[in-house]
Motif scaffolding. Structure first.
Motif, mmCIF file in Angstrom:
data_model
loop_
_atom_site.group_PDB
_atom_site.id
_atom_site.type_symbol
_atom_site.label_atom_id
_atom_site.label_comp_id
_atom_site.label_asym_id
_atom_site.label_seq_id
_atom_site.Cartn_x
_atom_site.Cartn_y
_atom_site.Cartn_z
ATOM 1 N N THR A 190 0.829 -1.207 0.000
ATOM 2 C CA THR A 190 0.000 0.000 0.000
ATOM 3 C C THR A 190 0.864 1.258 0.000
ATOM 4 O O THR A 190 0.416 2.309 -0.442
ATOM 5 C CB THR A 190 -0.911 0.022 1.232
ATOM 6 N N ASP A 191 2.107 1.155 0.471
ATOM 7 C CA ASP A 191 2.930 2.365 0.608
ATOM 8 C C ASP A 191 3.233 3.007 -0.733
ATOM 9 O O ASP A 191 3.157 4.227 -0.883
ATOM 10 C CB ASP A 191 4.211 2.088 1.396
ATOM 11 N N HIS A 192 3.547 2.205 -1.737
ATOM 12 C CA HIS A 192 3.855 2.804 -3.045
ATOM 13 C C HIS A 192 2.582 3.150 -3.826
ATOM 14 O O HIS A 192 2.658 3.623 -4.962
ATOM 15 C CB HIS A 192 4.782 1.896 -3.867
ATOM 16 N N ASN A 193 1.438 2.940 -3.185
ATOM 17 C CA ASN A 193 0.161 3.387 -3.738
ATOM 18 C C ASN A 193 -0.454 4.510 -2.899
ATOM 19 O O ASN A 193 -1.671 4.719 -2.919
ATOM 20 C CB ASN A 193 -0.807 2.201 -3.824
ATOM 21 N N ASP A 194 0.393 5.230 -2.143
ATOM 22 C CA ASP A 194 -0.031 6.353 -1.292
ATOM 23 C C ASP A 194 -1.031 5.926 -0.228
ATOM 24 O O ASP A 194 -1.865 6.733 0.206
ATOM 25 C CB ASP A 194 -0.626 7.495 -2.143
ATOM 26 N N ASP A 253 0.155 7.481 6.844
ATOM 27 C CA ASP A 253 -0.512 7.742 5.573
ATOM 28 C C ASP A 253 0.585 8.107 4.577
ATOM 29 O O ASP A 253 1.162 9.193 4.647
ATOM 30 C CB ASP A 253 -1.506 8.893 5.733
ATOM 31 N N CYS A 254 0.888 7.193 3.674
ATOM 32 C CA CYS A 254 2.009 7.392 2.759
ATOM 33 C C CYS A 254 1.714 8.440 1.691
ATOM 34 O O CYS A 254 2.634 8.880 0.999
ATOM 35 C CB CYS A 254 2.392 6.068 2.103
ATOM 36 N N GLY A 255 0.465 8.833 1.548
ATOM 37 C CA GLY A 255 0.132 9.892 0.617
ATOM 38 C C GLY A 255 0.381 11.264 1.200
ATOM 39 O O GLY A 255 1.080 12.094 0.621
ATOM 40 N N SER A 256 -0.153 11.519 2.371
ATOM 41 C CA SER A 256 -0.018 12.827 3.005
ATOM 42 C C SER A 256 1.243 12.950 3.844
ATOM 43 O O SER A 256 1.703 14.070 4.123
ATOM 44 C CB SER A 256 -1.229 13.089 3.904
ATOM 45 N N GLY A 257 1.809 11.815 4.265
ATOM 46 C CA GLY A 257 2.956 11.842 5.154
ATOM 47 C C GLY A 257 2.574 11.981 6.615
ATOM 48 O O GLY A 257 3.441 11.962 7.487
ATOM 49 N N LEU A 284 -3.744 4.378 -6.461
ATOM 50 C CA LEU A 284 -4.854 3.491 -6.096
ATOM 51 C C LEU A 284 -5.473 3.859 -4.756
ATOM 52 O O LEU A 284 -6.582 3.425 -4.453
ATOM 53 C CB LEU A 284 -4.390 2.034 -6.097
ATOM 54 N N ARG A 285 -4.801 4.675 -3.969
ATOM 55 C CA ARG A 285 -5.393 5.173 -2.723
ATOM 56 C C ARG A 285 -6.666 5.976 -3.012
ATOM 57 O O ARG A 285 -7.559 6.083 -2.169
ATOM 58 C CB ARG A 285 -4.368 6.051 -1.996
ATOM 59 N N ASP A 286 -6.752 6.565 -4.185
ATOM 60 C CA ASP A 286 -7.874 7.434 -4.528
ATOM 61 C C ASP A 286 -9.091 6.676 -5.043
ATOM 62 O O ASP A 286 -10.108 7.285 -5.370
ATOM 63 C CB ASP A 286 -7.439 8.467 -5.574
ATOM 64 N N VAL A 324 -5.750 -4.128 -7.874
ATOM 65 C CA VAL A 324 -6.579 -3.089 -7.262
ATOM 66 C C VAL A 324 -7.375 -3.666 -6.090
ATOM 67 O O VAL A 324 -7.503 -3.039 -5.036
ATOM 68 C CB VAL A 324 -7.508 -2.452 -8.307
ATOM 69 N N GLN A 325 -7.910 -4.867 -6.259
ATOM 70 C CA GLN A 325 -8.657 -5.523 -5.188
ATOM 71 C C GLN A 325 -7.812 -5.606 -3.922
ATOM 72 O O GLN A 325 -8.278 -5.302 -2.819
ATOM 73 C CB GLN A 325 -9.069 -6.927 -5.632
ATOM 74 N N HIS A 326 -6.558 -6.018 -4.081
ATOM 75 C CA HIS A 326 -5.705 -6.134 -2.897
ATOM 76 C C HIS A 326 -5.452 -4.782 -2.245
ATOM 77 O O HIS A 326 -5.612 -4.627 -1.026
ATOM 78 C CB HIS A 326 -4.355 -6.773 -3.233
ATOM 79 N N VAL A 327 -5.017 -3.809 -3.031
ATOM 80 C CA VAL A 327 -4.600 -2.526 -2.450
ATOM 81 C C VAL A 327 -5.753 -1.856 -1.714
ATOM 82 O O VAL A 327 -5.588 -1.375 -0.581
ATOM 83 C CB VAL A 327 -4.029 -1.603 -3.543
ATOM 84 N N VAL A 328 -6.923 -1.827 -2.321
ATOM 85 C CA VAL A 328 -8.060 -1.145 -1.699
ATOM 86 C C VAL A 328 -8.492 -1.862 -0.425
ATOM 87 O O VAL A 328 -8.716 -1.238 0.624
ATOM 88 C CB VAL A 328 -9.227 -1.026 -2.692
ATOM 89 N N THR A 329 -8.598 -3.184 -0.472
ATOM 90 C CA THR A 329 -9.036 -3.918 0.731
ATOM 91 C C THR A 329 -7.963 -3.919 1.811
ATOM 92 O O THR A 329 -8.273 -3.933 3.003
ATOM 93 C CB THR A 329 -9.446 -5.360 0.384
#
Length: 375
Positions: free
Chosen positions: A33-37, A184-188, A237-239, A259-264
Motif C-alpha cells: 500500500t505504501d507505493h500506492n499512497d 498515511d504514505c500519501g499525506s505523510g 490506487l489510494r484514490d 486493485v482488489q488487494h490494495v483497496v481492501t
C-alpha cells in the motif's frame, strides 16, 4: 567501550566520534500500500543496524562492515553518482550522495547488524537511516525526521535503484517504544498506535528464502498498480473510492486483482488500528490471515515457504499470520497466544523439515524505539 567502538579503532586507528543505531521493522499490516499512497502500520524491532563513524576532511567516504569484512569500499563523495557503488555499500553511499547538497562530506564508517538480511525486515532502510543520522550529526545538519526519511528513500530509489515506498525509512526514524506507526504514505501524516500484546506473541518466522526489493517482481507489481491507476484516472490506487465500479472498468484480470488487494488492504489497516485502540489485539489475527490470502491470491507475491508457514501455524492454533515485506521471499509474522507459542514453532519447523527445507528462524517481535545516537 562497545565492541563496535573497539572494532572501529582497530580498523581506522582512531576512535569514532559516535555510534548511531536504526531498527529494522515489522509491518503489522498494510503491504504494497505504501507505493500506492496508502496506509501502513509498522513498528520498530529491537534488532537493527549500528554505524560507528568519524568525520574526514579529505572528501573520502570509506565504508566497512563487520558482516562483509572483505568488501570494504572507498569513494570520493563528490564523485558519487547513481550506479557507481553496488551491493550493500550502495545504501550508505546513496545517503552520502543525497546529503551532499546539505554540506555533508567525507567520513569513515563501520557498520554492524544483528538484523537478519534478506528476511524482509527492512535491513537496507535501517542501514540508510543509521548512516543518515551519523552524517547529519558529524556535519551539524539539522533536518526533521520526516524529511530525513524522504531523503533516505530517495537514496534507495535513485542511487541504489530500488523502487521502494516511504514506509521502511519512516518506521526506522519515527517509531516509538510500545507503539506502531499509523502512516498515511500519501499525506505523510502519522500517529502512534499503542500495541499491547498481553498474553500474545507476534512471532517473526524467517523462511530462509532470501528477499530482495531489487528483484524484478516488485518492480512489475508497482508498474501494474501505476497502470491501473492511469486506466482509472486517479493519481494512485489510494484514490479509488468505489471498488466495484473500479473493477468493472478494468479489462485486464491482473489489474483487477492488484486493485482488489490494495483497496481492501487499506481497509484492513484501518480495522486493525481500531482493534488495537480497543485493546483487542487478539482479534488482529483474522486481519493478518485475510491480508496473507490477498497477497497470495490477488497481489501474487507470496512464496511456497510463506504459505506453508502460515498454514502450519494456523493448524497449530495461531490466531493469524501473513507474509511480510515486498514478497517472493523473506519472513512471515504469526500472532499466537503465549501458551501455544512452542506448539506453533514446532509445527512450522516440522513442516519445513518434512519438505527438506532449511530450518526456519524465529524472532519474537517487540515494538521498540526508533533510530538514535547510542554513544
Amino acid at each position: 567501550m562497545s565492541p563496535l567502538t573497539s572494532a572501529f579503532e582497530e580498523a581506522y586507528l582512531r576512535p569514532p566520534e559516535g555510534v548511531w543505531r536504526a531498527p529494522g521493522r515489522v509491518n503489522l499490516i498494510g503491504e504494497h500500500t505504501d507505493h500506492n499512497d496508502g496506509l501502513v502500520l509498522p513498528f520498530a524491532l529491537a534488532q537493527g543496524v549500528s554505524v560507528a563513524a568519524a568525520r574526514r576532511d579529505d572528501g573520502v567516504l570509506e565504508l566497512r562492515s563487520l558482516q562483509a569484512a572483505a568488501d570494504g569500499r572507498v569513494v570520493r563523495v563528490d564523485a558519487l553518482t547513481p550506479g557507481a557503488v553496488d551491493g550493500w555499500a550502495a545504501y550508505p553511499a546513496g545517503v552520502a550522495w543525497v546529503l551532499r547538497e546539505h554540506g555533508v562530506g567525507g567520513a569513515s564508517l563501520l557498520i554492524d547488524s544483528d538484523l537478519p538480511q534478506g528476511a524482509g525486515l527492512a535491513s537496507s532502510a535501517a542501514l540508510e537511516c543509521a548512516t543518515a543520522l551519523a552524517l547529519c550529526d558529524l556535519y551539524g545538519v539539522d533536518l526533521e525526521r520526516p524529511e530525513l526519511a524522504r531523503l533516505a528513500q530517495r537514496a534507495e530509489n535513485d542511487f541504489a535503484g530500488v523502487p521502494c515506498g516511504i514506509m521502511d525509512q519512516s518506521a526506522a526514524l519515527l517509531c516509538t517504544e510500545g507503539h506502531a506507526l499509523m502512516l498515511d504514505c500519501g499525506s505523510g501524516l502519522s500517529s502512534r498506535v499503542p500495541v499491547t500484546f498481553d498474553g500474545l506473541t507476534l512471532l517473526v518466522i524467517d523462511t530462509r528464502v532470501a528477499h530482495t526489493h531489487g528483484a524484478g517482481g516488485y518492480a512489475v507489481r508497482r508498474a501494474e498498480c501505476e497502470r491501473a491507476a492511469a486506466v482509472l484516472g486517479v493519481a494512485s490506487l489510494r484514490d479509488v473510492e468505489d471498488l466495484p465500479e473500479a473493477l468493472g472498468r478494468l479489462g485486464e484480470p491482473v489489474l483487477r486483482r492488484r486493485v482488489q488487494h490494495v483497496v481492501t488492504e487499506n481497509h484492513r489497516v484501518e480495522a486493525t488500528v481500531g482493534l488495537l485502540r480497543a485493546k483487542a489485539a487478539a482479534e488482529v489475527g483474522g486481519m493478518l490471515t485475510a491480508s496473507h490470502l490477498s497477497l497470495r491470491d490477488q497481489f501474487e507475491v507470496s512464496w511456497p515457504a510463506a504459505d506453508v508457514a502460515v498454514e502450519a501455524a494456523l493448524v497449530a492454533g495461531a490466531r493469524g499470520g501473513r507474509m511480510v515485506g515486498g514478497g517472493f521471499g523473506g519472513s512471515v509474522i504469526v500472532l499466537t497466544a503465549d501458551d501455544r507459542l512452542e506448539r506453533v514453532r514446532d509445527a512450522v519447523a516440522a513442516a519445513f523439515e518434512a519438505r527438506r527445507w532449511a530450518a526456519p528462524g524465529f524472532l519474537e517481535a517487540v515494538p521498540s524505539a526508533g533510530a538514535a545516537r547510542v554513544v
